[in-house]
Enzyme design. Structure first.
Site, PDB file in Angstrom:
ATOM      1  N   SER A 167       0.840  -1.193   0.000  1.00  0.00           N
ATOM      2  CA  SER A 167       0.000   0.000   0.000  1.00  0.00           C
ATOM      3  C   SER A 167       0.885   1.257   0.000  1.00  0.00           C
ATOM      4  O   SER A 167       1.632   1.480  -0.933  1.00  0.00           O
ATOM      5  CB  SER A 167      -0.950  -0.030   1.194  1.00  0.00           C
ATOM      6  OG  SER A 167      -1.997   0.911   1.036  1.00  0.00           O
ATOM      7  N   LYS A 219     -19.603  18.337   3.913  1.00  0.00           N
ATOM      8  CA  LYS A 219     -18.583  18.590   4.921  1.00  0.00           C
ATOM      9  C   LYS A 219     -18.343  17.329   5.744  1.00  0.00           C
ATOM     10  O   LYS A 219     -17.238  17.044   6.177  1.00  0.00           O
ATOM     11  CB  LYS A 219     -19.017  19.746   5.834  1.00  0.00           C
ATOM     12  CG  LYS A 219     -18.049  20.043   6.975  1.00  0.00           C
ATOM     13  CD  LYS A 219     -16.682  20.437   6.435  1.00  0.00           C
ATOM     14  CE  LYS A 219     -15.711  20.735   7.579  1.00  0.00           C
ATOM     15  NZ  LYS A 219     -14.366  21.047   7.053  1.00  0.00           N
TER      16      LYS A 219
END
Length: 338
Positions: A167, A219
């Site tokens: 990763s 948000k």
């Protein structure tokens, strides 16, 4: 015996109190001292010398006196013929053992700054011994950018993977000109994962309200305590996909020969399999890499070490002293209890 036991406990308590009081006083004094602005320093270890010492110790233990004498004579002759070590090209070695938040990048940036300031791009090289299972995108993105600084200066960069570079770890590794990996090292995992628990049902069951006020439709998408909606889930998944696309684009830009759709499935492979897919270039441990360069290069390990303040050193030292004293006194008088 009862008296001796009680007396021993009294001494242990008194010693602990005196040491604790001294610790408070010393830490207060240390805190009052104005700290120096310098937070850390670069440490340089001569790996070439360490390898030579290891080799010479082994030879000295295995050869006969006659053979050892002949070996030393040959060494002297070779030393006269060989190039002075100061004129040898150099190999700078860095270690990066990455955590989930990649905070080790703070030291990495200092180490790389030191190297690019002195390295000769025409002949010097850098080897990064990398170990990481990945972590946060922004942390490993910055770490990869730090390695890119080495290549931007035209300095050859090799990354060695002995155990794992997955990763975010592979995001760093793919920057290198060459990736070497031990046979059973874990490589790949070019994917993105995000998971979050939700306690909304528990709150409702216990009649607990949760309120969250935001400005901006997205948000906040998924939350820990609020009731998640399908729209929020779709937006969150969209953000994950965007991050994955950026990850794939970055790996493709560094290793254009890769079939990115084949390897960017989130899977990981052992290095022998990763070699077939083009994720690594050579099956080799970092130790073999160092030995390969031993004769032709002067090898230095570079490490940025953060200096501990006087108060930190005193606190650690006194803590250890208190622990040792307490254990010693208790063990001494434990057998006196009737």
């Amino acid at each position: 015996m009862e008296f001796l036991y009680e007396y021993g406990l009294f001494l242990a308590k008194t010693a602990t109190f005196v040491i604790a009081a001294a610790a408070v006083i010393l830490i207060s004094v240390a805190a009052a001292i104005k700290p120096k602005s310098k937070k850390g320093e670069i440490e340089i270890d001569d790996i070439s010398e360490q390898l030579d010492d290891l080799k010479n110790d082994f030879i000295a233990s295995t050869l006969s006196k006659k053979a050892l004498k002949a070996h030393h004579k040959a060494q002297k002759n070779d030393a006269k013929k060989s190039t002075d070590e100061q004129s040898k090209p150099r190999l700078y070695v860095l270690d990066f053992n990455g955590s989930m938040d990649a905070h080790e990048v703070d030291s990495l940036r200092e180490e790389i700054t030191a190297i690019v300031a002195i390295a000769d791009p025409k002949q010097d090289k850098v080897l990064v011994r990398l170990e990481s299972g990945g972590g946060v995108v922004h942390g490993y993105g910055l770490a990869a950018s730090q390695l890119q600084r080495i290549k931007n200066r035209g300095i050859h960069l090799t990354v060695a993977i002995d155990k794992v570079a997955a990763s975010g770890g592979y995001m760093m590794a793919c920057v290198a000109d060459e990736i070497v990996a031990a046979p059973f090292a874990i490589v790949g995992s070019i994917g993105v994962i995000a998971q979050i628990p939700n306690f909304n049902k528990i709150l409702k069951k216990n009649d607990v309200d949760f309120e969250q006020i935001t400005a901006g439709e997205f948000k906040r998408t998924l939350t820990l305590f609020g009731e998640n909606t399908d729209k929020a889930r779709e937006k969150f998944k969209e953000e994950i996909e965007q991050t994955h696309d950026l990850f794939k684009q970055f790996v493709s830009s560094q290793r254009p020969s890769l079939d990115i759709n084949l390897v960017a499935t989130g899977e990981h492979w052992f290095a022998t399999q990763a070699l077939e897919k083009g994720l690594v270039d050579t099956i080799e441990t970092s130790d073999d890499t160092l030995l390969k360069y031993q004769d032709e290069r002067q090898i230095y390990k570079i490490k940025y070490k953060v200096k501990k303040s006087l108060s930190d050193k005193l606190a650690i030292g006194l803590s250890n002293t208190v622990n040792k004293t307490g254990i010693s006194l208790l063990s001494r008088f434990k057998g006196l209890k009737p």
